[in-house]
Design a protein around this motif. Structure first.
Motif, PDB file in Angstrom:
ATOM      1  N   GLN A   1       0.846  -1.190   0.000  1.00 60.54           N
ATOM      2  CA  GLN A   1       0.000   0.000   0.000  1.00 60.54           C
ATOM      3  C   GLN A   1       0.879   1.236   0.000  1.00 60.54           C
ATOM      4  OE1 GLN A   1      -2.786  -0.811   3.340  1.00 60.54           O
ATOM      5  NE2 GLN A   1      -4.320  -0.472   1.747  1.00 60.54           N
ATOM      6  N   VAL A   2       0.321   2.309  -0.513  1.00 58.19           N
ATOM      7  CA  VAL A   2       1.049   3.581  -0.540  1.00 58.19           C
ATOM      8  C   VAL A   2       1.588   3.862   0.865  1.00 58.19           C
ATOM      9  CG1 VAL A   2       0.778   6.081  -0.816  1.00 58.19           C
ATOM     10  CG2 VAL A   2      -0.262   4.525  -2.483  1.00 58.19           C
ATOM     11  N   GLY A   3       2.862   4.182   0.943  1.00 58.68           N
ATOM     12  CA  GLY A   3       3.479   4.472   2.236  1.00 58.68           C
ATOM     13  C   GLY A   3       4.315   3.332   2.777  1.00 58.68           C
ATOM     14  N   ASP A   4       4.131   2.134   2.225  1.00 59.82           N
ATOM     15  CA  ASP A   4       4.907   0.983   2.706  1.00 59.82           C
ATOM     16  C   ASP A   4       6.357   1.063   2.244  1.00 59.82           C
ATOM     17  OD1 ASP A   4       2.579   0.085   3.796  1.00 59.82           O
ATOM     18  OD2 ASP A   4       2.239  -1.529   2.340  1.00 59.82           O
ATOM     19  N   THR A   5       7.214   0.382   2.992  1.00 63.68           N
ATOM     20  CA  THR A   5       8.636   0.350   2.654  1.00 63.68           C
ATOM     21  C   THR A   5       9.041  -1.067   2.275  1.00 63.68           C
ATOM     22  OG1 THR A   5       9.107   2.181   4.131  1.00 63.68           O
ATOM     23  CG2 THR A   5      10.968   0.799   3.545  1.00 63.68           C
ATOM     24  N   VAL A   6       9.800  -1.180   1.202  1.00 63.44           N
ATOM     25  CA  VAL A   6      10.281  -2.493   0.767  1.00 63.44           C
ATOM     26  C   VAL A   6      11.803  -2.498   0.849  1.00 63.44           C
ATOM     27  CG1 VAL A   6      10.228  -4.236  -1.058  1.00 63.44           C
ATOM     28  CG2 VAL A   6       8.316  -2.629  -0.828  1.00 63.44           C
ATOM     29  N   HIS A   7      12.333  -3.448   1.628  1.00 66.15           N
ATOM     30  CA  HIS A   7      13.778  -3.597   1.746  1.00 66.15           C
ATOM     31  C   HIS A   7      14.237  -4.689   0.799  1.00 66.15           C
ATOM     32  CE1 HIS A   7      13.870  -1.197   5.471  1.00 66.15           C
ATOM     33  NE2 HIS A   7      12.689  -1.744   5.709  1.00 66.15           N
ATOM     34  N   PHE A   8      15.310  -4.428   0.078  1.00 65.99           N
ATOM     35  CA  PHE A   8      15.874  -5.439  -0.809  1.00 65.99           C
ATOM     36  C   PHE A   8      17.203  -5.904  -0.232  1.00 65.99           C
ATOM     37  CE2 PHE A   8      13.059  -2.997  -3.551  1.00 65.99           C
ATOM     38  CZ  PHE A   8      12.370  -4.013  -4.212  1.00 65.99           C
ATOM     39  N   LEU A   9      17.169  -7.087   0.359  1.00 69.22           N
ATOM     40  CA  LEU A   9      18.363  -7.657   0.976  1.00 69.22           C
ATOM     41  C   LEU A   9      19.121  -8.464  -0.062  1.00 69.22           C
ATOM     42  CD1 LEU A   9      19.949  -8.414   3.629  1.00 69.22           C
ATOM     43  CD2 LEU A   9      18.392 -10.387   3.808  1.00 69.22           C
ATOM     44  N   ASN A  10      20.437  -8.392  -0.039  1.00 73.11           N
ATOM     45  CA  ASN A  10      21.252  -9.235  -0.923  1.00 73.11           C
ATOM     46  C   ASN A  10      21.868 -10.367  -0.105  1.00 73.11           C
ATOM     47  OD1 ASN A  10      22.935 -10.436  -2.726  1.00 73.11           O
ATOM     48  ND2 ASN A  10      24.115  -8.603  -3.258  1.00 73.11           N
ATOM     49  N   SER A  11      21.461 -11.599  -0.388  1.00 73.88           N
ATOM     50  CA  SER A  11      22.035 -12.754   0.313  1.00 73.88           C
ATOM     51  C   SER A  11      22.940 -13.577  -0.600  1.00 73.88           C
ATOM     52  CB  SER A  11      20.918 -13.651   0.857  1.00 73.88           C
ATOM     53  OG  SER A  11      20.172 -12.956   1.828  1.00 73.88           O
ATOM     54  N   ASP A  12      23.279 -13.031  -1.761  1.00 71.06           N
ATOM     55  CA  ASP A  12      24.162 -13.737  -2.688  1.00 71.06           C
ATOM     56  C   ASP A  12      25.596 -13.265  -2.520  1.00 71.06           C
ATOM     57  OD1 ASP A  12      22.798 -15.667  -4.149  1.00 71.06           O
ATOM     58  OD2 ASP A  12      21.941 -14.193  -5.530  1.00 71.06           O
ATOM     59  N   ARG A  13      26.509 -14.117  -2.977  1.00 72.35           N
ATOM     60  CA  ARG A  13      27.917 -13.743  -2.932  1.00 72.35           C
ATOM     61  C   ARG A  13      28.232 -12.656  -3.986  1.00 72.35           C
ATOM     62  NH1 ARG A  13      32.196 -15.626  -5.360  1.00 72.35           N
ATOM     63  NH2 ARG A  13      30.917 -17.121  -6.490  1.00 72.35           N
ATOM     64  N   PHE A  14      27.279 -12.475  -4.932  1.00 76.28           N
ATOM     65  CA  PHE A  14      27.499 -11.492  -5.994  1.00 76.28           C
ATOM     66  C   PHE A  14      26.807 -10.180  -5.675  1.00 76.28           C
ATOM     67  CE2 PHE A  14      25.681 -15.540  -7.300  1.00 76.28           C
ATOM     68  CZ  PHE A  14      26.832 -16.230  -7.655  1.00 76.28           C
ATOM     69  N   PHE A  15      27.216  -9.146  -6.368  1.00 75.89           N
ATOM     70  CA  PHE A  15      26.519  -7.863  -6.293  1.00 75.89           C
ATOM     71  C   PHE A  15      25.204  -7.964  -7.071  1.00 75.89           C
ATOM     72  CE2 PHE A  15      29.461  -4.572  -4.615  1.00 75.89           C
ATOM     73  CZ  PHE A  15      30.550  -5.388  -4.366  1.00 75.89           C
ATOM     74  N   HIS A  16      24.219  -7.228  -6.605  1.00 75.48           N
ATOM     75  CA  HIS A  16      22.995  -7.061  -7.381  1.00 75.48           C
ATOM     76  C   HIS A  16      22.756  -5.561  -7.536  1.00 75.48           C
ATOM     77  CE1 HIS A  16      21.804 -11.231  -7.600  1.00 75.48           C
ATOM     78  NE2 HIS A  16      21.935 -11.380  -6.290  1.00 75.48           N
ATOM     79  N   ASN A  17      22.012  -5.192  -8.550  1.00 75.01           N
ATOM     80  CA  ASN A  17      21.699  -3.787  -8.799  1.00 75.01           C
ATOM     81  C   ASN A  17      20.209  -3.663  -9.133  1.00 75.01           C
ATOM     82  OD1 ASN A  17      23.258  -1.126 -10.795  1.00 75.01           O
ATOM     83  ND2 ASN A  17      21.317  -1.132  -9.703  1.00 75.01           N
ATOM     84  N   ILE A  18      19.416  -3.423  -8.079  1.00 73.53           N
ATOM     85  CA  ILE A  18      17.964  -3.366  -8.227  1.00 73.53           C
ATOM     86  C   ILE A  18      17.552  -2.010  -8.803  1.00 73.53           C
ATOM     87  CG2 ILE A  18      15.778  -3.555  -6.966  1.00 73.53           C
ATOM     88  CD1 ILE A  18      17.702  -6.036  -7.008  1.00 73.53           C
ATOM     89  N   TYR A  19      16.633  -2.055  -9.754  1.00 77.60           N
ATOM     90  CA  TYR A  19      16.136  -0.809 -10.327  1.00 77.60           C
ATOM     91  C   TYR A  19      14.725  -1.017 -10.855  1.00 77.60           C
ATOM     92  CZ  TYR A  19      16.416  -2.495 -15.129  1.00 77.60           C
ATOM     93  OH  TYR A  19      16.202  -3.196 -16.290  1.00 77.60           O
ATOM     94  N   SER A  20      14.072   0.099 -11.150  1.00 72.11           N
ATOM     95  CA  SER A  20      12.802   0.041 -11.872  1.00 72.11           C
ATOM     96  C   SER A  20      12.690   1.271 -12.752  1.00 72.11           C
ATOM     97  CB  SER A  20      11.616  -0.004 -10.916  1.00 72.11           C
ATOM     98  OG  SER A  20      10.415  -0.015 -11.671  1.00 72.11           O
ATOM     99  N   ILE A  21      12.065   1.089 -13.902  1.00 71.18           N
ATOM    100  CA  ILE A  21      11.784   2.244 -14.757  1.00 71.18           C
ATOM    101  C   ILE A  21      10.278   2.359 -14.952  1.00 71.18           C
ATOM    102  CG2 ILE A  21      13.987   2.520 -15.975  1.00 71.18           C
ATOM    103  CD1 ILE A  21      12.857   0.676 -18.171  1.00 71.18           C
ATOM    104  N   SER A  22       9.526   1.817 -13.973  1.00 68.43           N
ATOM    105  CA  SER A  22       8.061   1.869 -14.057  1.00 68.43           C
ATOM    106  C   SER A  22       7.556   3.269 -13.765  1.00 68.43           C
ATOM    107  CB  SER A  22       7.448   0.898 -13.055  1.00 68.43           C
ATOM    108  OG  SER A  22       7.798  -0.421 -13.384  1.00 68.43           O
ATOM    109  N   GLU A  23       6.395   3.559 -14.327  1.00 70.68           N
ATOM    110  CA  GLU A  23       5.797   4.870 -14.108  1.00 70.68           C
ATOM    111  C   GLU A  23       5.422   5.075 -12.638  1.00 70.68           C
ATOM    112  OE1 GLU A  23       2.096   6.955 -16.061  1.00 70.68           O
ATOM    113  OE2 GLU A  23       3.266   5.868 -17.585  1.00 70.68           O
ATOM    114  N   ALA A  24       5.000   3.999 -11.989  1.00 70.89           N
ATOM    115  CA  ALA A  24       4.593   4.086 -10.587  1.00 70.89           C
ATOM    116  C   ALA A  24       5.765   4.427  -9.665  1.00 70.89           C
ATOM    117  CB  ALA A  24       3.944   2.790 -10.144  1.00 70.89           C
ATOM    118  N   LYS A  25       6.970   4.058 -10.088  1.00 70.71           N
ATOM    119  CA  LYS A  25       8.168   4.453  -9.347  1.00 70.71           C
ATOM    120  C   LYS A  25       9.394   4.037 -10.152  1.00 70.71           C
ATOM    121  CE  LYS A  25      10.227   4.711  -4.778  1.00 70.71           C
ATOM    122  NZ  LYS A  25       9.842   6.076  -4.356  1.00 70.71           N
ATOM    123  N   SER A  26      10.288   4.984 -10.348  1.00 78.08           N
ATOM    124  CA  SER A  26      11.546   4.598 -10.986  1.00 78.08           C
ATOM    125  C   SER A  26      12.677   4.925 -10.034  1.00 78.08           C
ATOM    126  CB  SER A  26      11.708   5.271 -12.342  1.00 78.08           C
ATOM    127  OG  SER A  26      12.163   6.578 -12.187  1.00 78.08           O
TER     128      SER A  26
END
Ligand SMILES: [Cu+2]
Lengths: 362, 111
Positions: free
Chosen positions: B46-71
């Protein structure tokens, strides 16, 4: 060049010594090496259950002669080998993706329309059907999206869709072939792309010595090649499998690996403008790797030893270097073992084949 | 003068209800990245919620979005690190990893 020759000599001497040692002390071969990679512990003996994720998923059955699928494939094959798909009639898909040259061209970078030297190396088509994204920069997701691009690119086959469709529809053999393959749609840009993509999906390599070893043939790999596989897997050694992951020796991930290009190519960044993507290119498969030299997207490594040397240094131009690229500490013996292992990944591509006789120029 | 008080009350009521709604219902979600996969394929938020993206891999990750709702671009970060976004607009956010094109998930944000 003399440098490379010296290195090869030095390295092969080290390898020879290692070989002799393992012959002298055969008992050392009894305990199989084990490598821990993420949650997976690999036991490096032929046929071991821990290794089975390196086998490629089985392919669709060969279509029967009268099926629509067969018609689509044979049409795709004809189109793939037909220089009539280029505007001046002398470039086919197969001009760069040559089956005799590992479905690539053995050139540093590709040669396009009227001998134009292009910016990037021709990627192999081997096992391309396993890629979630296409091209060095991932700009196309599907093979259907990709197939028309080089045909229409002014620097490559320089064709125009109306001319292409006209040429094909004036050829009675093609007209029949399209009718069989696409009874309802006939000759369109979409069906041309679909036929070529269908053919490309049959270019599969899954019967290498490595594959034979994975399914249990003890003789398929030498002890040194198995040692090379251990170096390949070990995060503290080669750390190769992080990106060149099972089963196709790639996860199609994008990394800037620090090549020393004089004219920087932005790579993935052009299509996905995020900081980490500047100069990043897609991890290529390593299957049939000894057939597809030179290496890297700019063709700057002439052979596998040069590739390994690049990673030993941890890259040259470190601008926006991927954090996964760090200098390696492989000794000469490990380098030779790794290189030797890579040569075991070559299988025979049993592609779909008919005799491509139709030419638009006929 | 007589009108002022009810308007003020009303304004305060609106402000309080907005604040209350957001602080009381704002959820925190954690999406893990393990074996080059997101732990959740579709997250309803819901609007106002927070989403944490944890990395549990030995590699780097690069999270992104180019969606209209949020980039957004969370940049590359290694194992054990987490970065977060707060969703502020209803819609669907297609989340990707720039490094690993096979990694896909989405957040469906509602009011
Ligand atoms: Cu990733």
């Amino acid at each position: 060049m003399p440098n490379i020759a010296n290195d090869v000599q030095r390295l092969s001497l080290a390898g020879l010594l290692c070989c002799l040692l393992s012959i002298i002390c055969p008992t050392t071969g009894i305990t199989a090496p084990e490598v821990q990679l993420e949650d997976q512990k690999y036991t490096l003996t032929a046929g071991h259950s821990s290794l089975q994720n390196w086998l490629l998923p089985p392919q669709n059955k060969y279509p029967s002669r009268n099926s629509v699928k067969y018609a689509k494939l044979s049409l795709g094959e004809k189109l793939f080998f037909d220089p009539g798909l280029s505007s001046n009639g002398n470039l086919a898909c197969s001009s760069c993706h040559n089956p005799q040259l590992g479905w690539s061209d053995s050139k540093k970078t590709a040669i396009g329309f009227r001998g134009m030297i292009l910016q990037r190396a021709t990627p192999t088509l081997i096992n391309i059907s396993y890629n979630p994204v296409q091209n060095w920069d991932g700009r196309n997701e599907t093979l259907e999206d990709q197939a028309l691009e080089p045909i229409l690119n002014p620097e490559e086959m320089n064709m125009h869709i109306p001319t292409l469709l006209k040429t094909l529809s004036q050829n009675s053999n093609y007209k029949d072939a399209f009718k069989r393959a696409f009874p309802k749609r006939g000759i369109t840009a979409g069906t041309v792309a679909e036929a070529i993509a269908t053919f490309e999906r049959t270019i599969i390599s899954n019967n290498s010595r490595f594959d034979e070893w994975i399914v249990g043939d003890k003789e398929a790999l030498t002890p040194r090649q198995i040692q090379g596989f251990a170096v390949f897997l070990d995060p503290e050694k080669g750390n190769c499998a992080g990106c060149h992951s099972p089963p196709n020796f790639t996860d199609s991930s994008f990394h800037n690996i620090g090549l020393a290009s004089k004219t920087p190519d932005m790579g993935r960044f052009k299509h996905l403008p995020l900081r980490s993507m500047w100069g990043a290119f897609k991890t290529p498969t390593l299957r049939n790797i000894n057939e597809t030299a030179p290496y890297f997207h700019d063709g700057s490594a002439a052979n596998l030893l040069e590739v390994i040397k690049h990673y030993q240094k941890g890259g040259i131009d470190k601008t926006n270097l991927s954090p996964e690229i760090k200098p390696l500490q492989l000794n000469d013996n490990e380098v030779i073992a790794l290189k030797d292992f890579l040569t075991t990944l070559t299988g025979t591509v049993k592609r779909f084949t008919t005799n491509p006789q139709i030419r638009t120029s006929n | 003068m007589t009108l002022k008080r009810p308007i003020l009350h009303y304004a305060l009521y609106i402000l309080a209800s907005v604040l209350f709604q957001h602080t009381a219902s704002a959820e925190e979600y954690t999406v893990d990245q393990k074996n080059k996969k997101f732990s959740i394929e579709t997250l309803n938020a819901q609007v106002g919620d927070t989403v944490h993206f944890l990395n549990s891999d030995r590699f780097f990750h690069n999270i992104y979005s180019i969606s209209e709702a949020k980039s957004f671009d969370l940049g590359s970060y290694p194992k054990g690190k987490s970065r977060s976004i707060t969703v502020d607009k209803p819609g669907t956010i297609e989340v990707r990893c720039a490094i690993h094109p096979g990694m896909k998930m989405k957040i469906i944000v509602s009011d």
